[in-house]
Design a protein around this motif. Sequence first.
Motif, PDB file in Angstrom:
ATOM      1  N   SER A 247       0.886  -1.195   0.013  1.00  0.00           N
ATOM      2  CA  SER A 247       0.058   0.003   0.193  1.00  0.00           C
ATOM      3  C   SER A 247       0.620   1.299  -0.023  1.00  0.00           C
ATOM      4  O   SER A 247       1.899   1.151   0.472  1.00  0.00           O
ATOM      5  N   GLY A 248       0.414   2.374  -0.617  1.00  0.00           N
ATOM      6  CA  GLY A 248       1.264   3.401  -1.021  1.00  0.00           C
ATOM      7  C   GLY A 248       1.401   4.245   0.197  1.00  0.00           C
ATOM      8  O   GLY A 248       0.500   4.849   0.618  1.00  0.00           O
ATOM      9  N   PHE A 249       2.696   4.427   0.448  1.00  0.00           N
ATOM     10  CA  PHE A 249       2.855   5.757   1.344  1.00  0.00           C
ATOM     11  C   PHE A 249       4.182   6.650   0.536  1.00  0.00           C
ATOM     12  O   PHE A 249       5.040   6.032  -0.066  1.00  0.00           O
ATOM     13  N   SER A 250       3.982   7.786   0.580  1.00  0.00           N
ATOM     14  CA  SER A 250       4.825   8.824  -0.320  1.00  0.00           C
ATOM     15  C   SER A 250       6.092   8.974   0.225  1.00  0.00           C
ATOM     16  O   SER A 250       7.279   9.311  -0.492  1.00  0.00           O
ATOM     17  N   LEU A 251       6.215   8.761   1.717  1.00  0.00           N
ATOM     18  CA  LEU A 251       7.725   9.114   2.217  1.00  0.00           C
ATOM     19  C   LEU A 251       8.347   7.877   2.377  1.00  0.00           C
ATOM     20  O   LEU A 251       8.104   6.530   2.052  1.00  0.00           O
ATOM     21  N   SER A 252       9.831   7.785   2.045  1.00  0.00           N
ATOM     22  CA  SER A 252      10.542   6.593   2.159  1.00  0.00           C
ATOM     23  C   SER A 252      11.655   6.510   3.079  1.00  0.00           C
ATOM     24  O   SER A 252      12.027   7.901   3.710  1.00  0.00           O
ATOM     25  N   LEU A 253      11.989   5.678   3.634  1.00  0.00           N
ATOM     26  CA  LEU A 253      13.123   5.650   4.589  1.00  0.00           C
ATOM     27  C   LEU A 253      14.553   4.901   4.119  1.00  0.00           C
ATOM     28  O   LEU A 253      14.453   4.548   2.863  1.00  0.00           O
ATOM     29  N   SER A 254      15.558   4.685   4.837  1.00  0.00           N
ATOM     30  CA  SER A 254      16.791   4.360   4.387  1.00  0.00           C
ATOM     31  C   SER A 254      16.560   2.864   4.051  1.00  0.00           C
ATOM     32  O   SER A 254      15.700   2.153   4.562  1.00  0.00           O
ATOM     33  N   GLN A 255      17.192   2.310   2.899  1.00  0.00           N
ATOM     34  CA  GLN A 255      17.112   1.198   2.339  1.00  0.00           C
ATOM     35  C   GLN A 255      18.070   0.279   3.033  1.00  0.00           C
ATOM     36  O   GLN A 255      18.133  -1.086   2.471  1.00  0.00           O
ATOM     37  N   SER A 256      18.616   0.641   4.056  1.00  0.00           N
ATOM     38  CA  SER A 256      19.531  -0.469   4.854  1.00  0.00           C
ATOM     39  C   SER A 256      18.549  -1.719   5.372  1.00  0.00           C
ATOM     40  O   SER A 256      19.153  -2.660   5.584  1.00  0.00           O
ATOM     41  N   CYS A 257      17.282  -1.659   5.347  1.00  0.00           N
ATOM     42  CA  CYS A 257      16.571  -2.669   5.927  1.00  0.00           C
ATOM     43  C   CYS A 257      15.257  -2.893   4.732  1.00  0.00           C
ATOM     44  O   CYS A 257      14.925  -2.070   4.010  1.00  0.00           O
ATOM     45  N   SER A 258      14.972  -4.312   4.417  1.00  0.00           N
ATOM     46  CA  SER A 258      13.961  -4.739   3.386  1.00  0.00           C
ATOM     47  C   SER A 258      12.619  -4.083   3.741  1.00  0.00           C
ATOM     48  O   SER A 258      11.877  -3.903   2.761  1.00  0.00           O
ATOM     49  N   VAL A 259      12.424  -3.824   5.070  1.00  0.00           N
ATOM     50  CA  VAL A 259      10.972  -3.216   5.246  1.00  0.00           C
ATOM     51  C   VAL A 259      11.036  -1.767   5.142  1.00  0.00           C
ATOM     52  O   VAL A 259      11.582  -1.304   5.818  1.00  0.00           O
ATOM     53  N   SER A 260      10.377  -1.269   3.966  1.00  0.00           N
ATOM     54  CA  SER A 260      10.083   0.011   3.720  1.00  0.00           C
ATOM     55  C   SER A 260       9.076   0.506   3.589  1.00  0.00           C
ATOM     56  O   SER A 260       8.885   1.811   3.717  1.00  0.00           O
ATOM     57  N   LYS A 261       7.561  -0.145   3.826  1.00  0.00           N
ATOM     58  CA  LYS A 261       6.616   0.281   4.025  1.00  0.00           C
ATOM     59  C   LYS A 261       6.010  -0.328   4.893  1.00  0.00           C
ATOM     60  O   LYS A 261       6.102  -1.692   5.187  1.00  0.00           O
ATOM     61  N   PRO A 262       4.972   0.347   5.919  1.00  0.00           N
ATOM     62  CA  PRO A 262       4.576  -0.480   7.047  1.00  0.00           C
ATOM     63  C   PRO A 262       3.235  -1.405   6.397  1.00  0.00           C
ATOM     64  O   PRO A 262       2.585  -1.043   5.172  1.00  0.00           O
ATOM     65  N   SER A 263       3.027  -2.504   7.097  1.00  0.00           N
ATOM     66  CA  SER A 263       1.943  -3.356   6.847  1.00  0.00           C
ATOM     67  C   SER A 263       0.742  -2.824   7.081  1.00  0.00           C
ATOM     68  O   SER A 263      -0.288  -3.236   6.599  1.00  0.00           O
ATOM     69  N   PHE A 264       0.874  -1.849   8.185  1.00  0.00           N
ATOM     70  CA  PHE A 264      -0.511  -1.159   8.763  1.00  0.00           C
ATOM     71  C   PHE A 264      -0.838   0.001   7.781  1.00  0.00           C
ATOM     72  O   PHE A 264       0.130   0.885   7.703  1.00  0.00           O
ATOM     73  N   HIS A 265      -1.928   0.020   7.314  1.00  0.00           N
ATOM     74  CA  HIS A 265      -2.209   1.267   6.148  1.00  0.00           C
ATOM     75  C   HIS A 265      -3.375   2.069   6.550  1.00  0.00           C
ATOM     76  O   HIS A 265      -4.377   1.225   6.661  1.00  0.00           O
ATOM     77  N   LEU A 266      -3.648   3.185   6.627  1.00  0.00           N
ATOM     78  CA  LEU A 266      -4.719   3.990   6.626  1.00  0.00           C
ATOM     79  C   LEU A 266      -4.939   4.334   5.391  1.00  0.00           C
ATOM     80  O   LEU A 266      -4.368   5.142   4.709  1.00  0.00           O
ATOM     81  N   LYS A 267      -6.192   4.078   4.729  1.00  0.00           N
ATOM     82  CA  LYS A 267      -6.609   4.823   3.409  1.00  0.00           C
ATOM     83  C   LYS A 267      -7.744   5.842   3.697  1.00  0.00           C
ATOM     84  O   LYS A 267      -8.803   5.443   4.410  1.00  0.00           O
ATOM     85  N   LEU A 268      -7.261   6.977   3.417  1.00  0.00           N
ATOM     86  CA  LEU A 268      -8.066   8.196   3.666  1.00  0.00           C
ATOM     87  C   LEU A 268      -9.343   8.108   2.659  1.00  0.00           C
ATOM     88  O   LEU A 268      -8.876   8.301   1.336  1.00  0.00           O
ATOM     89  N   ASN A 269     -10.672   8.153   2.952  1.00  0.00           N
ATOM     90  CA  ASN A 269     -11.597   8.601   2.052  1.00  0.00           C
ATOM     91  C   ASN A 269     -11.748  10.128   1.526  1.00  0.00           C
ATOM     92  O   ASN A 269     -12.082  10.901   2.445  1.00  0.00           O
ATOM     93  N   THR A 270     -11.253  10.418   0.529  1.00  0.00           N
ATOM     94  CA  THR A 270     -11.322  11.887   0.167  1.00  0.00           C
ATOM     95  C   THR A 270     -12.435  12.300  -0.730  1.00  0.00           C
ATOM     96  O   THR A 270     -12.518  13.311  -1.328  1.00  0.00           O
ATOM     97  N   ARG A 271     -13.587  11.482  -0.960  1.00  0.00           N
ATOM     98  CA  ARG A 271     -14.713  11.682  -1.703  1.00  0.00           C
ATOM     99  C   ARG A 271     -15.311  13.035  -1.260  1.00  0.00           C
ATOM    100  O   ARG A 271     -16.145  13.330  -2.000  1.00  0.00           O
TER     101      ARG A 271
END
Length: 249
Positions: free
Chosen positions: A23-47
Amino acid sequence: MALSLRVTSVWSPFVQLSSTASSGFSLSLSQSCSVSKPSFHLKLNTRRKYSYQTRFVIRAARIESKSVTLGFRAPQFQLSEPLTGKVWTLEDFEAHPALLVMFVCNHCPFVIHLKKVIVKLTEFYMKKGLAVVAISSNSVATHPQDGPEYMAEDAKLFGYPFPYLYDESQDVARDFGAVCTPEFYLFKKDGRRPFELVYHGQFDDSRPSNNNIPVTGRDLSLAIDRVLSGQPVPSEQKPSVGCSIKWHP
């Protein structure tokens, strides 16, 4: 300290959970670890967007969490849960691979700002084996709204999936080195070794005074993902920001 805010729009609070790591997050962190995106994800309803103007003032003693040495062992505690009357100790969480200790309270605007997402994030990770406990150490002499009776009401109102404990003596806060609310301590446990601190940082970049940054729990959830997957947590961590703990006069 007084922060004056003008809110020109309020977005629908509807959120959805997704357990996918892609799931997409626009921010990125260091690539020293293979986990770069959290498995917890909040999807905001902008409709749906509701536009109106309101003005309010937040009065809070803003403070950052102090540096605590990573590897610090979780202190022992024995605290009562106002909602149930049960007494909890550190040993109650020994069977879990990781433990999240959160110092929070009822009234702090910084905690209120995160509260609903804290519930969703902890529910998500508790199903994956994370143990979670929240502690309020504020003095009821100066802030009676943070007392045990109101803690129980708050826990019931928001459906806390974790025990919300009362540190009446404030000794536990001092043992942890806690100074603000919210403040987060993430410990890992390897086998029979004691819980050791691996993360003592912020929930995410969102603040009550910066409503254009959504509450996602990104920083904390990335750390939890790494701990539960057996990967190291980067030592560079942004401190948590919040209200000062209200010490006994």
